[in-house]
Design a protein around this motif. Structure first.
Motif, PDB file in Angstrom:
ATOM      1  N   THR B  18       0.319   0.475 -15.417  1.00  0.00           N
ATOM      2  CA  THR B  18       1.681   0.961 -15.232  1.00  0.00           C
ATOM      3  C   THR B  18       1.852   1.584 -13.852  1.00  0.00           C
ATOM      4  O   THR B  18       2.824   1.317 -13.143  1.00  0.00           O
ATOM      5  CB  THR B  18       2.011   2.003 -16.316  1.00  0.00           C
ATOM      6  N   LEU B  19       0.869   2.411 -13.462  1.00  0.00           N
ATOM      7  CA  LEU B  19       0.937   3.042 -12.142  1.00  0.00           C
ATOM      8  C   LEU B  19       0.940   1.999 -11.031  1.00  0.00           C
ATOM      9  O   LEU B  19       1.744   2.065 -10.098  1.00  0.00           O
ATOM     10  CB  LEU B  19      -0.266   3.971 -11.943  1.00  0.00           C
ATOM     11  N   LEU B  20       0.041   1.007 -11.165  1.00  0.00           N
ATOM     12  CA  LEU B  20      -0.069  -0.011 -10.124  1.00  0.00           C
ATOM     13  C   LEU B  20       1.218  -0.814 -10.009  1.00  0.00           C
ATOM     14  O   LEU B  20       1.709  -1.060  -8.899  1.00  0.00           O
ATOM     15  CB  LEU B  20      -1.230  -0.952 -10.442  1.00  0.00           C
ATOM     16  N   VAL B  21       1.752  -1.224 -11.171  1.00  0.00           N
ATOM     17  CA  VAL B  21       2.981  -2.026 -11.140  1.00  0.00           C
ATOM     18  C   VAL B  21       4.112  -1.218 -10.523  1.00  0.00           C
ATOM     19  O   VAL B  21       4.860  -1.716  -9.672  1.00  0.00           O
ATOM     20  CB  VAL B  21       3.356  -2.499 -12.565  1.00  0.00           C
ATOM     21  N   ALA B  22       4.211   0.074 -10.927  1.00  0.00           N
ATOM     22  CA  ALA B  22       5.282   0.895 -10.370  1.00  0.00           C
ATOM     23  C   ALA B  22       5.095   1.077  -8.870  1.00  0.00           C
ATOM     24  O   ALA B  22       6.051   1.022  -8.096  1.00  0.00           O
ATOM     25  CB  ALA B  22       5.312   2.246 -11.075  1.00  0.00           C
ATOM     26  N   LEU B  23       3.831   1.248  -8.446  1.00  0.00           N
ATOM     27  CA  LEU B  23       3.521   1.432  -7.022  1.00  0.00           C
ATOM     28  C   LEU B  23       3.967   0.207  -6.232  1.00  0.00           C
ATOM     29  O   LEU B  23       4.650   0.313  -5.215  1.00  0.00           O
ATOM     30  CB  LEU B  23       2.013   1.641  -6.881  1.00  0.00           C
ATOM     31  N   TYR B  24       3.573  -0.977  -6.743  1.00  0.00           N
ATOM     32  CA  TYR B  24       3.913  -2.173  -5.990  1.00  0.00           C
ATOM     33  C   TYR B  24       5.355  -2.599  -6.202  1.00  0.00           C
ATOM     34  O   TYR B  24       5.893  -3.373  -5.401  1.00  0.00           O
ATOM     35  CB  TYR B  24       2.914  -3.296  -6.267  1.00  0.00           C
ATOM     36  N   ALA B  25       6.023  -2.050  -7.242  1.00  0.00           N
ATOM     37  CA  ALA B  25       7.453  -2.321  -7.400  1.00  0.00           C
ATOM     38  C   ALA B  25       8.231  -1.687  -6.253  1.00  0.00           C
ATOM     39  O   ALA B  25       9.219  -2.266  -5.773  1.00  0.00           O
ATOM     40  CB  ALA B  25       7.953  -1.805  -8.748  1.00  0.00           C
ATOM     41  N   THR B  26       7.769  -0.511  -5.780  1.00  0.00           N
ATOM     42  CA  THR B  26       8.465   0.105  -4.644  1.00  0.00           C
ATOM     43  C   THR B  26       8.341  -0.785  -3.408  1.00  0.00           C
ATOM     44  O   THR B  26       9.291  -0.944  -2.652  1.00  0.00           O
ATOM     45  CB  THR B  26       7.888   1.492  -4.320  1.00  0.00           C
ATOM     46  N   PHE B  27       7.149  -1.373  -3.258  1.00  0.00           N
ATOM     47  CA  PHE B  27       6.931  -2.290  -2.123  1.00  0.00           C
ATOM     48  C   PHE B  27       7.780  -3.543  -2.305  1.00  0.00           C
ATOM     49  O   PHE B  27       8.452  -3.996  -1.362  1.00  0.00           O
ATOM     50  CB  PHE B  27       5.444  -2.635  -2.066  1.00  0.00           C
ATOM     51  N   ALA B  28       7.768  -4.082  -3.543  1.00  0.00           N
ATOM     52  CA  ALA B  28       8.526  -5.307  -3.812  1.00  0.00           C
ATOM     53  C   ALA B  28      10.007  -5.075  -3.577  1.00  0.00           C
ATOM     54  O   ALA B  28      10.702  -5.953  -3.047  1.00  0.00           O
ATOM     55  CB  ALA B  28       8.281  -5.766  -5.246  1.00  0.00           C
ATOM     56  N   GLU B  29      10.477  -3.883  -3.954  1.00  0.00           N
ATOM     57  CA  GLU B  29      11.895  -3.586  -3.760  1.00  0.00           C
ATOM     58  C   GLU B  29      12.280  -3.715  -2.281  1.00  0.00           C
ATOM     59  O   GLU B  29      13.292  -4.325  -1.933  1.00  0.00           O
ATOM     60  CB  GLU B  29      12.187  -2.174  -4.251  1.00  0.00           C
ATOM     61  N   ARG B  30      11.429  -3.156  -1.421  1.00  0.00           N
ATOM     62  CA  ARG B  30      11.748  -3.206   0.007  1.00  0.00           C
ATOM     63  C   ARG B  30      11.651  -4.624   0.546  1.00  0.00           C
ATOM     64  O   ARG B  30      12.449  -5.040   1.394  1.00  0.00           O
ATOM     65  CB  ARG B  30      10.808  -2.271   0.761  1.00  0.00           C
ATOM     66  N   LYS B  31      10.673  -5.389   0.027  1.00  0.00           N
ATOM     67  CA  LYS B  31      10.543  -6.775   0.478  1.00  0.00           C
ATOM     68  C   LYS B  31      11.724  -7.622   0.002  1.00  0.00           C
ATOM     69  O   LYS B  31      12.279  -8.417   0.760  1.00  0.00           O
ATOM     70  CB  LYS B  31       9.235  -7.377  -0.049  1.00  0.00           C
TER      71      LYS B  31
END
Lengths: 167, 346
Positions: B18-31
């Motif tokens: 969950t932490l990892l997905v949320a972490l990379y969701a912030t990155f994905a959002e910007r991309k």
């Protein structure tokens, strides 16, 4: 003591303590937040009694919906100590007498209660969704429907009262 | 292995994922926003900018932490904690895959299968609003308070339509357990075929419950600076932002379970019979299918955010109370009629 007894005493302690804070807290926000904790403790008691459905609905309806509205109103009004209305002296006296009478009634009705033997749990699945659904829509269908009409009329009344000023 | 130990390991794994997905969701959002606006997006930290979330996290940690002097200190700290706690708690009842057998023990890829799973989800989601309300009020700031009040009224309004959409689903599936709902979809059609209107209502409400655009009224920058988290800085702000991404992840998982078959994928039993692999392999494929669906819905959340502009507040309330609520009631009514005449109830 078994583990469920420890949980029982812990939950009871939390429930009584937070209920006392509800009454004695100066700040209404703390009262509301402690009332939420009380509701959680009582939901825990429901879980101990195998009434999962009741516990979940208790949390959703009371802690999740009604208390949010309480908090909402108190935040909007921004109540604090200075603006708190002070009641007249005789009103306080009447309140004390009324509360004393209520306590007498409760003590009177509980007198001899220790002689009663609690009925053993007939059915272990007493609080499951299936059983409650069966009972509500079978044996107790009429009271269930009547109470829903009562709620509907209350809702219509509330909407009417709030719309009255607009016309 | 002990069942308790297995559960503990599963809890830790799901927590980390969950932490990892949320972490990379912030990155994905910007991309995703960069692609939609014809930009490149973050590409400096690490290869392809993949270490950007780490850099963001370090930045959050290093920022000076401010607690306004006229705020209510305890409640100011408790607010973001409740927000993050409730968003983690929702992941407990979601089935991530079938069962895996190691040696002689078989265990489900789900932390716990409550028979009131949907009600549990609902209860926890309704607790989430306290994080925002308490934080907004304790900041002692008019903008924060207005943001908190908007958040609470919006979440209460959309919870009703959401609940009614789920009632239609519960009518067709006849269970409140998420595991049972997913297992009913392992052959035949997914629930979306039976409940298209319910799905639409649930999806819109999920956007409103997670405070995502076009329903991000509580943190509407043009009107409220930062909404309920105006006064927050450092990691406490990070908690609020992180809670939003975890909520998005969990809502995507719930949408996948309710309407798109959860971890099931089409022709799974045929594929297993044809290739003849074991149940463990099937379960791993199912977990991949589940995460595929979840990642698609996370992308969908972002897609909508960077496509549709924000609603006005009265439009939001009109949509919730005057369109979605009657639509959900009609959906229940029609579901009941169809079930009655098709003979699935007597």
């Amino acid at each position: 003591m078994s583990i469920s007894q420890y949980i029982f005493w812990f939950l009871s302690f939390v429930a009584v303590l937070s209920a006392l804070i509800v009454v004695f807290a100066k700040n209404p926000i703390y009262s509301v937040l402690n009332l939420i904790i009380t509701f959680f403790a009582i939901a825990g008691h429901y879980f101990l009694l195998n009434a999962q459905f009741l516990a979940a609905v208790h949390i959703i309806v009371y802690a999740g919906a009604i208390m949010v509205l309480f908090l909402y109103v108190i935040m909007m009004l921004n109540l604090n100590k200075e603006t708190e209305p002070h009641k007249k002296q005789y009103v306080k006296l009447v309140a004390v007498v009324a509360a004393g009478l209520l306590m007498l009634t409760i003590i009177g009705s509980l007198k001899g209660a220790e002689a009663m033997v609690p009925a053993g749990i007939v059915n272990n699945n007493i609080g499951t969704v299936e059983l409650i659904g069966d009972k509500l829509f079978g044996e107790f269908l009429l009271p269930f429907e009547v109470s829903s009409i009562l709620l509907l009329s209350a809702m219509v009344g509330a909407v009417y009262l709030s719309k009255k000023e607009l016309h | 292995m002990q069942p308790l130990l297995i559960k503990a390991i599963l809890v830790v794994i799901i927590f980390v994922i969950t932490l990892l997905v949320a972490l990379y969701a912030t990155f994905a959002e910007r991309k995703v926003s960069a692609i939609m606006q014809d930009r490149i997006g973050p590409n400096r930290a690490g290869p392809f900018g993949l270490l950007q979330p780490l850099a963001d996290g370090v930045k959050m940690f290093m920022k000076e932490e401010l607690i306004p002097s006229l705020s209510n200190k305890w409640l100011f700290i408790i607010g973001p904690c409740i927000a993050l706690l409730t968003s983690f708690m929702t992941g407990v009842v979601i089935p991530w895959g079938g069962s895996i057998t190691i040696g002689e023990t078989t265990f489900d890829l789900q932390i716990t299968d409550l028979n009131i799973g949907i009600l549990y989800l609902f209860g926890v989601v309704s607790m989430g609003v306290y994080g925002i309300m308490i934080g907004g009020w304790a900041s002692n700031n008019k903008f924060s308070l207005i943001g908190a009040i908007r958040a609470s009224s919006q979440m209460i309004s959309y919870e009703i339509a959401m609940g009614l959409a789920i009632i239609a689903l519960v009518m067709t599936t006849g269970t409140l357990s998420l595991k049972d709902i997913v297992m009913q979809q392992d052959a035949g059609f997914a629930n979306i075929v039976y409940q298209p209107v319910g799905f639409l209502i649930f999806l819109i409400c999920a956007f409103a419950e997670t405070n995502r655009a076009p329903f991000d009224m509580p943190e509407c920058e043009t009107e409220l600076i930062g909404g309920y988290h105006t006064e927050y800085s450092s990691l406490k702000l990070g908690f609020y932002l992180f809670a939003e991404y975890i909520n998005m992840f969990v809502s995507s998982a719930v949408i996948a379970c309710f309407y798109f078959g959860g971890y099931n994928f089409p022709f799974q039993t045929e594929l297993q019979n044809w290739l003849g692999f074991s149940n463990n392999v099937l379960s791993i494929l199912q977990v991949l299918a589940m995460f595929g669906k979840v990642l698609f819905f996370i992308f969908f959340f972002m897609w909508v955010r960077w496509t549709i502009p924000r609603f006005r507040y009265d439009q939001l309330m009109t949509l919730g109370w005057k369109i979605l609520l009657p639509l959900a009631l009609i959906n229940i009514f029609i579901t009941g009629i169809v079930m009655y005449f098709s003979g699935s109830i007597n």
